[in-house]
Design an enzyme around this catalytic site. Structure first.
Site, PDB file in Angstrom:
ATOM      1  N   HIS A   1      -7.970   7.303   1.696  1.00 48.33           N
ATOM      2  CA  HIS A   1      -9.120   7.720   2.501  1.00 48.33           C
ATOM      3  C   HIS A   1      -9.986   8.739   1.741  1.00 48.33           C
ATOM      4  O   HIS A   1     -10.027   8.714   0.524  1.00 48.33           O
ATOM      5  CB  HIS A   1      -8.649   8.243   3.854  1.00 48.33           C
ATOM      6  CG  HIS A   1      -7.763   7.261   4.552  1.00 48.33           C
ATOM      7  ND1 HIS A   1      -8.237   6.163   5.239  1.00 48.33           N
ATOM      8  CD2 HIS A   1      -6.397   7.181   4.623  1.00 48.33           C
ATOM      9  CE1 HIS A   1      -7.232   5.459   5.712  1.00 48.33           C
ATOM     10  NE2 HIS A   1      -6.095   6.047   5.359  1.00 48.33           N
TER      11      HIS A   1
ATOM     12  N   GLU B   1      -5.569  12.901   7.698  1.00 45.02           N
ATOM     13  CA  GLU B   1      -4.784  12.212   6.670  1.00 45.02           C
ATOM     14  C   GLU B   1      -5.359  12.407   5.270  1.00 45.02           C
ATOM     15  O   GLU B   1      -4.624  12.610   4.303  1.00 45.02           O
ATOM     16  CB  GLU B   1      -4.717  10.719   6.998  1.00 45.02           C
ATOM     17  CG  GLU B   1      -3.926   9.898   5.999  1.00 45.02           C
ATOM     18  CD  GLU B   1      -3.893   8.422   6.333  1.00 45.02           C
ATOM     19  OE1 GLU B   1      -3.298   7.651   5.553  1.00 45.02           O
ATOM     20  OE2 GLU B   1      -4.473   8.027   7.379  1.00 45.02           O
TER      21      GLU B   1
ATOM     22  N   HIS C   1      -0.456   8.113   1.560  1.00 40.08           N
ATOM     23  CA  HIS C   1      -1.059   8.119   2.892  1.00 40.08           C
ATOM     24  C   HIS C   1      -0.185   8.906   3.868  1.00 40.08           C
ATOM     25  O   HIS C   1       0.947   9.273   3.552  1.00 40.08           O
ATOM     26  CB  HIS C   1      -1.200   6.689   3.419  1.00 40.08           C
ATOM     27  CG  HIS C   1      -2.221   5.877   2.696  1.00 40.08           C
ATOM     28  ND1 HIS C   1      -3.452   5.571   3.225  1.00 40.08           N
ATOM     29  CD2 HIS C   1      -2.184   5.306   1.452  1.00 40.08           C
ATOM     30  CE1 HIS C   1      -4.142   4.849   2.348  1.00 40.08           C
ATOM     31  NE2 HIS C   1      -3.388   4.672   1.267  1.00 40.08           N
TER      32      HIS C   1
ATOM     33  N   GLU D   1       3.887   6.159   3.106  1.00 43.10           N
ATOM     34  CA  GLU D   1       3.381   6.675   4.385  1.00 43.10           C
ATOM     35  C   GLU D   1       4.184   7.923   4.729  1.00 43.10           C
ATOM     36  O   GLU D   1       5.323   7.854   5.169  1.00 43.10           O
ATOM     37  CB  GLU D   1       3.522   5.624   5.485  1.00 43.10           C
ATOM     38  CG  GLU D   1       2.598   4.420   5.324  1.00 43.10           C
ATOM     39  CD  GLU D   1       1.173   4.701   5.793  1.00 43.10           C
ATOM     40  OE1 GLU D   1       0.846   5.869   6.072  1.00 43.10           O
ATOM     41  OE2 GLU D   1       0.390   3.728   5.883  1.00 43.10           O
TER      42      GLU D   1
END
Length: 240
Positions: free
Chosen positions: A10, A24, A79, A145
């Site tokens: 992102h 995030e 992430h 993650e």
């Protein structure tokens, strides 16, 4: 010289998952920068390249194209998760991943979970999915993650510097093991905190507290003494 591509997920106009005062994109960037610093400082013969080193937006194609053009030996896309439930940590490879990607995932997942063990993080396992970063990368690629931003218990852990340090250490150890990197002789690098820079997760609270006059806006990362605590308490009392 081994080339490691670290992709902070992102960025810029795309915050990724948002919840519990966290974004995030900020956590992904903090971990990514930490991985670069420690891996290059502690190991010989490795160069860490980053998709982004600041809060900018990049298309997925731009990320994988740059990594492929650089001829990186592996790619890790970092992430945080969202979606509620019990939270935890998990890793992804492409659904039709190479044996090399499967090996990277196994080593990386194992090392990160070992680093997170003191914090009782739920292990959600090693998974496969049709994710762009893993599918379009020409080198072994894994997406991590790192806990759930929208799960209160996980968010509380992410807000602790020692958990961020553990995530960084786990990524570094996993990458180093996979590549067979050699540690620099006599080099054990402790990650030093810049006390003049506010942590991304604390920035909103720090700004609000400073505006209310509880703090003077300097040294956000410095330890607080009892006398400073007394001043803070009295300032809060006077604001009532």
């Amino acid at each position: 010289m081994k080339k490691v591509w670290i992709d902070a997920g992102h960025g810029g106009k795309d915050p990724g998952a948002v919840g519990n005062g966290l974004q995030e994109k900020d956590i992904a960037l903090t971990v990514s920068l930490g991985v670069k610093q420690r891996l290059e400082a502690e190991y010989e013969g490795v160069q860490v390249l980053l998709s982004r080193s600041t809060d900018v937006f990049l298309e997925l194609d731009d990320r994988t194209s740059a990594a492929n053009k650089a001829g990186a030996d592996l790619l890790v896309s970092i992430h945080c998760n969202a979606g509620g439930g019990a939270g935890g940590f998990e890793t992804f490879r492409y659904t039709n991943a190479s044996a090399a990607s499967r090996s990277l995932q196994n080593v990386l997942h194992t090392e990160i979970m070992a680093a997170l063990k003191p914090f009782n993080v739920n292990d959600r396992g090693q998974k496969a999915a049709n994710l762009h970063m893993c599918r379009e990368s020409k080198m072994p690629a894994v997406l991590t993650e790192n806990l759930f931003i929208d799960v209160a218990a996980d968010a509380a852990k992410i807000k602790r510097q020692e958990v961020i340090d553990a995530l960084i250490a786990g990524h570094v150890s996993g990458i180093a093991k996979y590549l067979g990197l050699k540690k620099k002789e006599g080099k054990t690098v402790a990650q030093e905190r810049d006390i003049n820079v506010v942590s991304s997760w604390a920035a909103p609270a720090w700004e609000a507290a400073t505006k209310k006059g509880y703090f003077d806006g300097t040294r956000p990362g410095a330890p607080i003494t009892r006398e400073e605590a007394a001043v803070l308490i009295m300032r809060m009392e006077n604001k009532k």
